[in-house]
Scaffold this motif. Structure first.
Motif, short mmCIF file in Angstrom:
data_model
loop_
_atom_site.label_atom_id
_atom_site.label_comp_id
_atom_site.label_asym_id
_atom_site.label_seq_id
_atom_site.Cartn_x
_atom_site.Cartn_y
_atom_site.Cartn_z
N ILE A 334 15.21 -23.77 -43.12
CA ILE A 334 16.41 -24.40 -43.81
C ILE A 334 17.73 -23.75 -43.44
O ILE A 334 18.62 -24.28 -42.81
CB ILE A 334 16.23 -24.83 -45.07
CG1 ILE A 334 15.22 -25.79 -45.49
CG2 ILE A 334 17.64 -25.34 -45.78
CD1 ILE A 334 14.95 -26.06 -47.17
N GLY A 335 17.56 -22.51 -44.05
CA GLY A 335 18.72 -21.87 -43.58
C GLY A 335 19.24 -21.35 -42.04
O GLY A 335 20.32 -21.58 -41.57
N LEU A 336 18.22 -21.32 -41.46
CA LEU A 336 18.26 -21.16 -40.17
C LEU A 336 18.85 -22.31 -39.34
O LEU A 336 19.66 -22.37 -38.60
CB LEU A 336 17.05 -20.55 -39.28
CG LEU A 336 17.12 -20.10 -37.86
CD1 LEU A 336 17.81 -19.09 -37.75
CD2 LEU A 336 15.63 -20.08 -37.42
N VAL A 337 18.37 -23.62 -39.42
CA VAL A 337 18.65 -24.60 -38.91
C VAL A 337 20.05 -25.10 -39.33
O VAL A 337 21.10 -25.23 -38.39
CB VAL A 337 17.70 -25.90 -39.29
CG1 VAL A 337 18.44 -27.12 -38.82
CG2 VAL A 337 16.26 -25.70 -38.88
N ARG A 533 11.69 -16.54 -50.23
CA ARG A 533 12.04 -17.36 -49.31
C ARG A 533 13.26 -17.93 -49.38
O ARG A 533 13.93 -18.07 -48.49
CB ARG A 533 11.00 -18.63 -49.35
CG ARG A 533 10.94 -19.61 -48.39
CD ARG A 533 9.92 -20.60 -48.42
NE ARG A 533 10.03 -21.63 -47.22
CZ ARG A 533 9.34 -22.54 -46.58
NH1 ARG A 533 7.93 -22.58 -47.44
NH2 ARG A 533 9.73 -23.34 -45.99
N VAL A 534 13.64 -18.13 -50.75
CA VAL A 534 15.08 -18.75 -51.00
C VAL A 534 16.08 -17.67 -50.53
O VAL A 534 17.15 -17.97 -49.81
CB VAL A 534 15.25 -19.23 -52.40
CG1 VAL A 534 16.81 -19.34 -52.67
CG2 VAL A 534 14.26 -20.27 -52.68
N LEU A 535 15.83 -16.42 -50.94
CA LEU A 535 16.65 -15.37 -50.54
C LEU A 535 16.65 -15.37 -48.94
O LEU A 535 17.92 -14.87 -48.58
CB LEU A 535 16.09 -14.17 -51.18
CG LEU A 535 16.70 -13.98 -52.50
CD1 LEU A 535 16.00 -12.74 -53.25
CD2 LEU A 535 17.97 -14.02 -52.94
N ARG A 536 15.64 -15.36 -48.32
CA ARG A 536 15.77 -15.23 -46.93
C ARG A 536 16.62 -16.39 -46.19
O ARG A 536 17.21 -16.43 -45.29
CB ARG A 536 14.30 -15.19 -46.35
CG ARG A 536 13.41 -13.97 -46.47
CD ARG A 536 12.24 -13.89 -45.69
NE ARG A 536 11.42 -12.58 -45.82
CZ ARG A 536 10.41 -12.33 -45.17
NH1 ARG A 536 9.92 -13.28 -44.49
NH2 ARG A 536 9.85 -11.08 -45.19
N GLU A 537 16.24 -17.67 -46.64
CA GLU A 537 17.12 -18.73 -46.40
C GLU A 537 18.55 -18.48 -46.62
O GLU A 537 19.41 -18.84 -45.69
CB GLU A 537 16.69 -20.21 -47.21
CG GLU A 537 15.15 -20.37 -46.98
CD GLU A 537 14.80 -21.06 -45.63
OE1 GLU A 537 15.83 -21.21 -44.67
OE2 GLU A 537 13.71 -21.40 -45.49
N VAL A 538 19.01 -17.80 -47.66
CA VAL A 538 20.37 -17.55 -47.92
C VAL A 538 20.82 -16.58 -46.83
O VAL A 538 21.98 -16.83 -46.43
CB VAL A 538 20.40 -17.13 -49.26
CG1 VAL A 538 22.05 -16.48 -49.63
CG2 VAL A 538 20.32 -18.06 -50.52
N CYS A 539 20.12 -15.36 -46.76
CA CYS A 539 20.55 -14.44 -45.83
C CYS A 539 20.73 -14.99 -44.26
O CYS A 539 21.80 -14.61 -43.75
CB CYS A 539 19.55 -13.42 -45.75
SG CYS A 539 19.74 -12.16 -47.10
N ALA A 540 19.67 -15.96 -43.88
CA ALA A 540 19.70 -16.33 -42.64
C ALA A 540 21.18 -17.15 -42.43
O ALA A 540 21.80 -17.11 -41.46
CB ALA A 540 18.74 -17.07 -42.19
N PHE A 541 21.46 -18.19 -43.40
CA PHE A 541 22.73 -19.04 -43.44
C PHE A 541 23.82 -18.22 -43.36
O PHE A 541 24.83 -18.39 -42.65
CB PHE A 541 22.65 -19.85 -44.45
CG PHE A 541 23.89 -20.90 -44.61
CD1 PHE A 541 23.68 -21.91 -43.51
CD2 PHE A 541 24.96 -20.86 -45.28
CE1 PHE A 541 24.68 -23.03 -43.77
CE2 PHE A 541 25.82 -21.67 -45.40
CZ PHE A 541 25.69 -22.68 -44.49
N ASN A 546 28.65 -16.00 -40.99
CA ASN A 546 29.60 -14.93 -40.39
C ASN A 546 29.58 -14.82 -38.95
O ASN A 546 30.89 -14.11 -38.50
CB ASN A 546 29.04 -13.43 -41.17
CG ASN A 546 29.35 -13.48 -42.66
OD1 ASN A 546 30.50 -13.03 -43.08
ND2 ASN A 546 28.37 -13.48 -43.66
N VAL A 547 28.74 -15.18 -38.34
CA VAL A 547 28.90 -15.06 -36.79
C VAL A 547 29.78 -15.92 -36.38
O VAL A 547 30.84 -15.56 -35.61
CB VAL A 547 27.75 -15.37 -36.12
CG1 VAL A 547 27.79 -15.52 -34.74
CG2 VAL A 547 26.63 -14.20 -36.40
#
Length: 604
Positions: A334-337, A533-541, A546-547
């Protein structure tokens, strides 16, 4: 008194037969074994006293050595800091004077000064590398927190792009050799050599805790740090000239584009000096877009040099909590997409905005429409990132992982740079908020600009909290299933009083205990996995958010000058100073946030 009463026993501490013997006329005396034990006891006492004096003397020698080492360390730190401070102040003077038309210091003087610094730093790095390859015990200890792979990889990537930029500069400046100074060609040539040497040096030695020639190493690393910062100041100044449009042109004159204004201000050949080949303009336009990478390279190198300077003479202990962490996007969807969609939408709106600002600057409707689109896009980005950060921070608050107790210079520097760099964006946002509120925020563009400033302040504060908390947490650990060992000889009585045989015990007791153990482990793992999983989605988003917030200002978006409310409120000189000082730190903050979020992600 009788003779027996006059017997005096001199060996009260050792067994003797004089009192139990029937012959009372035999005087009390020690045996040969007792005499040996007494002599040994006496000699041991002497040895113990001597060893105690030796220990005291060795402690005194150790303490005196430590005092001498502290004095040497303080002396080396003060000398290296003195060198760095003087180079930075001198560099600031050259850079500031080079931007003024009144002061008679040209860009050639600044480039000559930087060439001297680049050559001196490169010579020291080559000397250090050669000495390190030949000497022993140069770096016995390694700081495992310093120079991670992603940081060295980013340095390598930005270094390659910086070399390409310098090659484009060389090709462009060669066309002006017949009528301009050769220093303009020598500067990018020397910078290419410097980037190559420094990239190799930092890639190989960024984790070293140098134990020999400490004072020389401290001074050399401070020289490298100050050189990179002077380069950064020069590049930021040139980029600011590039992006800043002075409104001093009257309406009867054609306003120069930002790129043309930059080329003219940076003195890349005046009107009398014509390029000898036709590709000069092509290469000028090409390296214009590579400046952000060169700026980031200088900041990456400065950060790594500072960590090495802090680690000189440091005996970095091997932590018992060292864990091999890897960066994997497995199960992150989710975060990545959403992050990729956000980046794609941001790039699309940025391209449209830049085209409209360049080609349709005289058309007010098209100009305002492009500004509104840019403001709306930034508001959407700041809002979604703030909501995402609140979710991640809430999970951190209920998370019971231990905080990292080990202190290391790398982590302290990460937090300091994160907070310090965010001040630049805070300054620009607050100045913009004050201008909007003071003027009444009339019009939809002013209201959008005000909303963007407020949301940016909120997003910066929430993201700083999330990253700092994440950096100070121990990595997640998988919960191991409980191991239950059943006693095959334990018997269980049945209702009729008989005992279960071993076969029945294997069929009933062991499966039950294993099921309970695995169910408890599965439950713990389920609780752990949803947090991770939620924290990873947050970090990825947040990483991708920021990019895109780095891409837009780094490659030319300047709504601060395209929207003239702040310029009219503060006057151009004050507002240009605020933006040109604060925005480079804001750009660096976004890149540093990406690096810090990678660190947080690896612990999940």
């Amino acid at each position: 008194m009788g003779d027996a009463d006059q017997v005096i026993c001199f060996n009260q501490g050792y067994p003797s037969d004089c009192l139990t013997s029937s012959d009372l006329c035999e005087p009390c005396k020690t045996t040969a074994e007792d005499r040996e034990q007494e002599e040994a006891h006496f000699s041991n006492s002497i040895i113990a006293a001597d060893s105690a004096s030796v220990v005291i003397e060795s402690d005194m020698d150790t303490s005196s050595a430590e005092v001498a080492w502290d004095r040497g360390k303080n002396w080396g730190w003060m000398l290296s800091a003195f060198i760095c401070l003087n180079i930075l102040i001198l560099g600031c003077a050259f850079v500031s004077a080079g931007t003024s038309e009144i002061v008679k210091i040209s860009s050639l003087d600044l480039q000559s000064f930087i060439i001297f610094l680049l050559l001196l730093t490169s010579i020291w790095m080559v000397y250090f590398t050669i000495y390190n390859s030949r000497a022993e015990n140069v770096a016995v200890f390694k700081d495992r927190h310093a120079g991670p792979v992603w940081l060295r990889g980013g340095l390598l990537l930005f270094g390659i792009l910086s070399i390409i930029m310098d090659i484009f500069k060389i090709v462009s400046y060669v066309g002006y050799l017949h009528c301009d100074s050769a220093i303009k060609v020598a500067f990018p040539v020397v910078q290419v050599v410097f980037v190559l040497v420094q990239t190799y040096f930092l890639w190989m030695h960024s984790r070293d805790c140098v134990q020999v020639q400490k004072n020389l190493s401290r001074c050399g690393l401070m020289l490298a740090l100050s050189t990179n910062l002077v380069l950064w100041m020069t590049e930021v100044t040139e980029e600011s000239l590039h992006q800043t449009i002075s409104p001093e042109f009257s309406t009867n004159h054609t306003k120069l584009s930002r790129r043309q204004q930059y080329i003219k201000s940076a003195s890349y050949g005046d009107d009398q000096c014509k390029c000898s080949h036709t590709s000069c303009d092509i290469f000028k336009d090409a390296y214009y877009y590579l400046y952000p990478f060169n700026i980031e390279y200088s900041l990456f190198a400065s950060t790594m040099a500072f960590v090495m300077w802090k680690n000189v003479g440091r005996a970095a202990p091997e932590s018992n909590h060292h864990h091999n962490v890897t960066f994997s996007l497995k199960d992150v969807v989710i975060g990545l997409v959403l992050g990729i969609l956000l980046v794609a939408a941001g790039i699309a709106t940025f391209i449209v905005y830049e085209i409209d600002m360049t080609t349709n600057s005289s058309d007010k409707e098209s100009h305002d429409a492009a500004l509104m689109m840019h403001f709306v896009m930034n508001i959407v980005i700041a809002t979604t990132m703030s909501v995402c950060t609140i979710v991640g921070s809430a999970i951190f608050m209920v998370d019971h992982r231990e905080h990292i107790s080990e202190k290391n210079p790398t982590q302290s520097l990460d937090v300091g740079l994160l907070v310090g760099a965010s001040l630049g964006q805070f300054i620009v946002s607050y100045f913009s908020i004050v201008a909007m509120v003071a003027t009444g925020a009339k019009g939809h563009l002013n209201r959008l600009n005000l909303s963007w400033g407020i949301l940016m302040v909120i997003q910066l504060g929430l993201q700083n909290f999330f990253i700092i908390v994440g950096l100070h947490r121990e990595p997640f650990h998988e919960a191991e299933p409980d191991t239950v060992v059943a006693n095959p000889y334990a018997a269980e009585s049945s209702k009729d009083g008989s005992e279960l045989v071993n076969g029945d015990l294997d069929k009933k007791s062991i499966p039950d205990t294993e099921a309970r153990g695995h169910s408890r482990a599965a439950e713990d793992r389920h609780k752990l996995l949803w947090k991770r999983r939620v924290l990873r989605e947050v970090c990825a988003f947040l990483l991708l958010g920021n990019v895109i917030l780095w891409i837009m200002p780094a490659f030319g978006a300047r709504p601060q000058f395209d929207h003239n409310t702040e310029t009219e409120f503060y006057q151009f000189s004050i507002w240009a100073a605020v933006v040109n000082v604060g925005l480079p730190f804001g750009i660096f903050y976004r890149m540093h946030s990406v690096a810090s979020l990678v660190e947080v992600y690896q612990k999940l």
